[in-house]
Enzyme design. Structure first.
Site, PDB file in Angstrom:
ATOM      1  N   GLY A  12       0.627  -1.291   0.466  1.00 45.04           N
ATOM      2  CA  GLY A  12      -0.481   0.387  -0.048  1.00 45.04           C
ATOM      3  C   GLY A  12       0.554   1.227  -0.474  1.00 45.04           C
ATOM      4  O   GLY A  12       1.890   1.331  -0.623  1.00 45.04           O
ATOM      5  N   ASP A  61       4.012   5.407 -10.988  1.00 43.76           N
ATOM      6  CA  ASP A  61       3.480   6.983 -11.896  1.00 43.76           C
ATOM      7  C   ASP A  61       1.872   6.972 -12.087  1.00 43.76           C
ATOM      8  O   ASP A  61       1.923   7.990 -11.749  1.00 43.76           O
ATOM      9  CB  ASP A  61       4.639   6.986 -13.375  1.00 43.76           C
ATOM     10  CG  ASP A  61       5.871   6.480 -13.290  1.00 43.76           C
ATOM     11  OD1 ASP A  61       5.970   7.079 -12.708  1.00 43.76           O
ATOM     12  OD2 ASP A  61       6.337   5.755 -14.571  1.00 43.76           O
TER      13      ASP A  61
HETATM   14  O1  RIB Z   1       8.321   3.785 -14.176  1.00 41.63           O
HETATM   15  C1  RIB Z   1       8.296   3.500 -14.883  1.00 41.63           C
HETATM   16  C2  RIB Z   1       9.157   3.801 -16.204  1.00 41.63           C
HETATM   17  O2  RIB Z   1      10.832   4.143 -15.615  1.00 41.63           O
HETATM   18  C3  RIB Z   1       9.763   2.933 -17.254  1.00 41.63           C
HETATM   19  O3  RIB Z   1       8.216   3.719 -18.119  1.00 41.63           O
HETATM   20  C4  RIB Z   1      10.761   4.304 -17.901  1.00 41.63           C
HETATM   21  O4  RIB Z   1      10.806   4.461 -19.194  1.00 41.63           O
HETATM   22  C5  RIB Z   1      11.625   4.286 -17.238  1.00 41.63           C
HETATM   23  O5  RIB Z   1      11.671   5.754 -16.653  1.00 41.63           O
END
Ligand code: RIB
Length: 312
Positions: free
Chosen positions: A231, A258
């Site tokens: 988490g 991300d």
């Molecule tokens: O966080 C994932 C990313 O880390 C990938 O898309 C790769 O390009 C690296 O930058």
């Protein structure tokens, strides 16, 4: 400045990397001296900057991408624009190739990544000044550690009153020399948190304490600590919030962090409570790990809403 649901939303500038991800499916990560056959190779759009900008846009935020690519990366700009990101500040260089990542994706869905910075490392101070001239006090700046000139960008953005969100990933000790006191929000995993605290590791039993310690070290900042399948937690004004991860079938974890970051930031800016924003972010990243690729795996707002409805 845009208005959403009666709430004024400032602009978000994501100044970061755009990568071509060469993703190899492997039975296990290749080790020293080994030659290993991959069962497939797929080219995906990626880069922490691009992924986070797309996650923000898919979560409904007004986001601008700044960065650099070579001529071989024009499709990345199309992908950003298609997701609703303003791409006016992405420079196309003629003398350098687009950044890329060699990603091994194993049968458990885990990955390991080799990065080549390429155009991401060609950011100039003139470009930074040109871009920041379009933003003002109260706008947000989102940064990761895949471009050069981070120190200059932080200083200049802080001077013009922007609020700075920093995901120090991939972490390097050099980052400790940046003007980190000017950061308003840190997005970190356990390893990054340990390095920011200059500790060797963080024991799982110790995460809450370390999250608070980080918030104390950077006393004006909010700290978001992601814990993978355990988490995430968020520390703000001496309070701590916890969000468990949703259990799903893992296909590829690339870009899940991300996705979490983009949805969390968008949720907080659009006035969700911290707990609601964490829940939305956890749902979005759970969906992302069930799909291959980084940017391509990021869900839309409706999918996230459906996912959460099903789990009520
Ligand atoms: O966080 C994932 C990313 O880390 C990938 O898309 C790769 O390009 C690296 O930058």
């Amino acid at each position: 400045m845009r208005r959403k649901g009666g709430k004024i939303v400032k602009k978000i500038l994501c100044f970061g990397s755009l990568n071509i991800d060469y993703t190899y499916r492997v039975p296990h990560f290749v080790s020293k001296g080994e030659t290993l056959a991959a069962s497939s190779l797929t080219l995906f759009s990626g880069g922490k900057g691009l992924n986070q900008a797309i996650a923000l846009a898919k979560a409904g935020a007004p986001v601008y991408m700044a960065g650099a690519i070579g001529q071989d990366g024009l499709f990345l700009v199309e992908q950003l624009a298609g997701a609703g990101v303003d791409v006016s500040f992405v420079s196309v260089r003629t003398d350098v190739r687009t950044g890329n990542a060699i990603i091994q994706n194993d049968d458990a869905g885990d990955n390991c990544i080799l990065l080549y910075g390429g155009a991401n490392r060609s950011i100039t101070r003139a470009q930074v000044d040109e871009v920041l001239a379009h933003f003002s006090a109260g706008d947000f700046l989102l940064l990761q550690n895949e471009i050069n000139e981070l120190g200059y960008i932080i200083e200049q953005a802080h001077a013009c009153g922007m609020r700075i969100i920093f995901n120090p990933s991939p972490m390097e000790n050099d980052l400790l020399t940046l003007p980190l006191k000017q950061v308003d929000c840190f997005l970190v995993n356990e390893k990054e948190a340990a390095q920011l605290l200059q500790k060797a590791t963080i024991e799982p039993a110790d995460t809450e304490k370390q999250c608070m310690l980080l918030a104390q070290k950077f006393e004006n900042a909010m700290v978001v600590l992601t814990l993978g399948e355990n988490g995430a937690m968020l520390a703000k004004n001496k309070e701590i919030f916890f969000q468990p991860a949703y259990r799903v079938e893992t296909v590829d974890t690339t870009g899940a962090g991300d996705t979490f970051s983009g949805f969390l930031i968008a949720g907080l800016l659009y006035g969700l409570s911290i707990q609601e924003a964490l829940r939305q972010a956890a749902a979005a990243s759970a969906i992302a790990v069930t799909r291959p690729g980084a940017a391509m795996s990021i869900p839309g707002q409706d999918e996230v809403a459906d996912f959460l409805r099903e789990r009520k």
